[in-house]
Design an enzyme around this catalytic site. Structure first.
Site, PDB file in Angstrom:
ATOM      1  NE  ARG A  60      -3.237  -0.195   2.934  1.00  0.00           N
ATOM      2  CZ  ARG A  60      -3.121   0.100   4.230  1.00  0.00           C
ATOM      3  NH1 ARG A  60      -3.039   1.348   4.623  1.00  0.00           N
ATOM      4  NH2 ARG A  60      -3.092  -0.854   5.122  1.00  0.00           N
ATOM      5  CE1 TYR A 113     -14.675  16.778 -13.607  1.00  0.00           C
ATOM      6  CE2 TYR A 113     -14.383  15.878 -11.410  1.00  0.00           C
ATOM      7  CZ  TYR A 113     -14.598  15.697 -12.759  1.00  0.00           C
ATOM      8  OH  TYR A 113     -14.703  14.426 -13.245  1.00  0.00           O
ATOM      9  CG  ASP A 185      -8.451  20.346 -10.206  1.00  0.00           C
ATOM     10  OD1 ASP A 185      -7.576  20.102 -11.075  1.00  0.00           O
ATOM     11  OD2 ASP A 185      -9.532  19.745 -10.135  1.00  0.00           O
ATOM     12  CE  LYS A 210     -10.354  14.417 -16.869  1.00  0.00           C
ATOM     13  NZ  LYS A 210     -10.753  15.409 -15.886  1.00  0.00           N
TER      14      LYS A 210
HETATM   15  C1  LIG Z   1     -11.530  15.100 -14.659  1.00  0.00           C
HETATM   16  C2  LIG Z   1     -11.231  16.094 -13.626  1.00  0.00           C
HETATM   17  C3  LIG Z   1     -11.130  15.721 -12.296  1.00  0.00           C
HETATM   18  C4  LIG Z   1     -11.400  14.315 -11.804  1.00  0.00           C
HETATM   19  O1  LIG Z   1     -10.531  13.381 -12.326  1.00  0.00           O
HETATM   20  P1  LIG Z   1     -11.003  11.822 -12.411  1.00  0.00           P
HETATM   21  O2  LIG Z   1      -9.710  11.124 -12.654  1.00  0.00           O
HETATM   22  O3  LIG Z   1     -11.967  11.759 -13.547  1.00  0.00           O
HETATM   23  O4  LIG Z   1     -11.616  11.484 -11.105  1.00  0.00           O
HETATM   24  C5  LIG Z   1     -10.803  16.697 -11.378  1.00  0.00           C
HETATM   25  N1  LIG Z   1     -10.600  17.961 -11.752  1.00  0.00           N
HETATM   26  C6  LIG Z   1     -10.691  18.364 -13.027  1.00  0.00           C
HETATM   27  C7  LIG Z   1     -10.443  19.771 -13.371  1.00  0.00           C
HETATM   28  C8  LIG Z   1     -11.015  17.446 -14.010  1.00  0.00           C
HETATM   29  O5  LIG Z   1     -11.139  17.844 -15.260  1.00  0.00           O
END
Ligand SMILES: *Cc1c(COP(=O)(O)O)cnc(C)c1O
Length: 396
Positions: A60, A113, A185, A210
């Site tokens: 872990r 988001y 973020d 992403k």
């Molecule tokens: C897609 C996204 C997330 C979440 O990511 P996941 O891997 O889909 O959980 C968080 N913040 C932003 C800005 C995003 O575009």
């Protein structure tokens, strides 16, 4: 190409490939593990002592596959350590649960988001954490919203649908005067197009799903912390049971190697298409941070070294039927959530006004979000041209 950019491309290729992880092959291999075996009590004691320092202890806490990728992301983001999570959303929830407790107050950007907002309104509220949403363009007035029990300022810049770019250094400086932790973020910039820690951020989050993964085949999140926040973030992510599959980490590390060239191509293709859209009579304005029509454009120019493939545009008029005709039956653009892969995506976004609580939004003008992939942009423009024809056919 600037010297700085050249060095970054070199970093992307070389970070996280130390021989201690790769054993001499080019890519650190997939180490699968739950149990780690020790020969002596001394070895075990040594492992317990160094369990937080990238030595094998228990699955872990990661294996060399994880350590190699973590060190690459930490260095690219400019922090001291990176915790891995099974999705971007898990990185966000893990970070907030690590920093907040009952009775605390959180400042959350209104353009965040949507699942992040739902986390605040459902899970954090249930734990006795109160959230106040603030205008992404609030600037120095953020100070008026800080209370004695405010613990965290959360930013997302730019917002991933409406694209407002925040004045991160100003917001972070004010938050720090009041002892808050600043979380960003940073998914849109990826780890290469801004320097979050130079702007005063304490923890920078990536939905690695992403652009880092880049191929739409793995879910992953990262949270990178500065010195002050790293120990707590790391230990709390462990306590929350957050861990990632080494196979997924291998794919994320593979994606990372081409991040620089992919981002440059996404940016080039997206700018070409955004410029084409800006000239269309149907388009009210383009929400791409590199355009003066995007709120916070001046902060983009000051704080970012590049863009990517994700932006939105707002139509002067339209209705659900017309935007449905626009986005359905595209040849190259696919309809779906997420972004950051090699393929182009399209979304007609409605109901933004019903999501926001701190800032108004005029939902009479439809918003369409595009992710521009690596296809030939002329094919994408032809696709959009046909979409406008379908749109007009419904409206007329
Ligand atoms: C897609 C996204 C997330 C979440 O990511 P996941 O891997 O889909 O959980 C968080 N913040 C932003 C800005 C995003 O575009």
């Amino acid at each position: 190409m600037s010297k700085e950019k050249q060095q970054l491309d070199t970093q992307i290729v070389s970070l996280g490939r130390d021989k201690k992880w790769s054993q001499g092959v080019v890519n650190p291999p997939v180490y699968r593990a739950s149990t780690v075996i020790f020969d002596t009590m001394d070895d075990m004691r040594h492992a317990i002592k160094h369990k937080a320092n990238g030595e094998m202890f228990y699955g872990r806490r990661g294996t060399p596959t994880h350590f190699a990728f973590q060190s690459a992301i930490a260095e690219l983001e400019g922090g001291v350590g990176t915790a891995l999570y099974p999705s971007g959303s898990a990185a966000i929830s893990g970070t907030l649960l690590s920093l907040l407790k009952a009775g605390d107050h959180l400042l959350m950007v209104d353009s965040t988001y949507e699942p992040t907002r739902a986390l605040c309104d459902n899970i954090l509220a249930g734990f006795g954490v109160e959230t106040t949403y603030y205008d992404p363009m609030i600037g120095a007035d953020i100070e008026l919203l800080i209370r004695p029990n405010t613990k965290v300022l959360f930013l997302e810049s730019p917002g991933s649908i409406t694209m407002e770019v925040q004045d991160v250094p100003t917001l972070a400086a004010i938050a720090h005067q009041h002892g808050l932790s600043v979380v960003l973020d940073n998914t849109w910039a990826s780890p290469i197009n801004c320097r979050p820690f130079d702007m005063g951020v304490d923890i920078s989050i990536q939905a690695a799903t992403k652009y880092i993964v880049g191929h739409s085949d793995v879910m992953m999140g990262t949270a990178t912390a500065n010195e002050e926040h790293w120990d707590k973030l790391r230990e709390n992510s462990y306590l929350l049971g957050q861990c990632t599959s080494p196979d997924d980490v291998y794919l994320a590390a593979r994606g990372l190697r081409t991040l620089g060239v992919r981002m440059a191509q996404h940016e080039k293709n997206a700018l070409l298409i955004a410029n084409w859209l800006a000239e269309r009579a149907e388009v009210d304005h383009v929400r791409h941070p590199a355009f003066a029509t995007c709120p916070g454009h001046e902060f983009f120019k000051r704080d970012f070294s590049g863009a990517n493939g994700l932006f939105s545009f707002v139509l002067k008029q339209g209705n659900l039927k017309a935007t449905t005709a626009f986005v359905e039956n595209m040849q190259h653009f696919k309809m779906g959530f997420s972004w950051g892969g090699y393929e182009s995506l399209i979304l007609a976004v409605s109901g933004i006004d019903s999501i926001r609580t701190a800032t108004p939004w005029d939902s009479t003008k439809p918003l369409i979000r595009l992710h521009i992939g690596l296809e030939d942009p002329q094919d994408l423009i032809a696709d959009l041209e046909a979409a406008f024809e379908r749109f007009h056919a419904v409206l007329s």
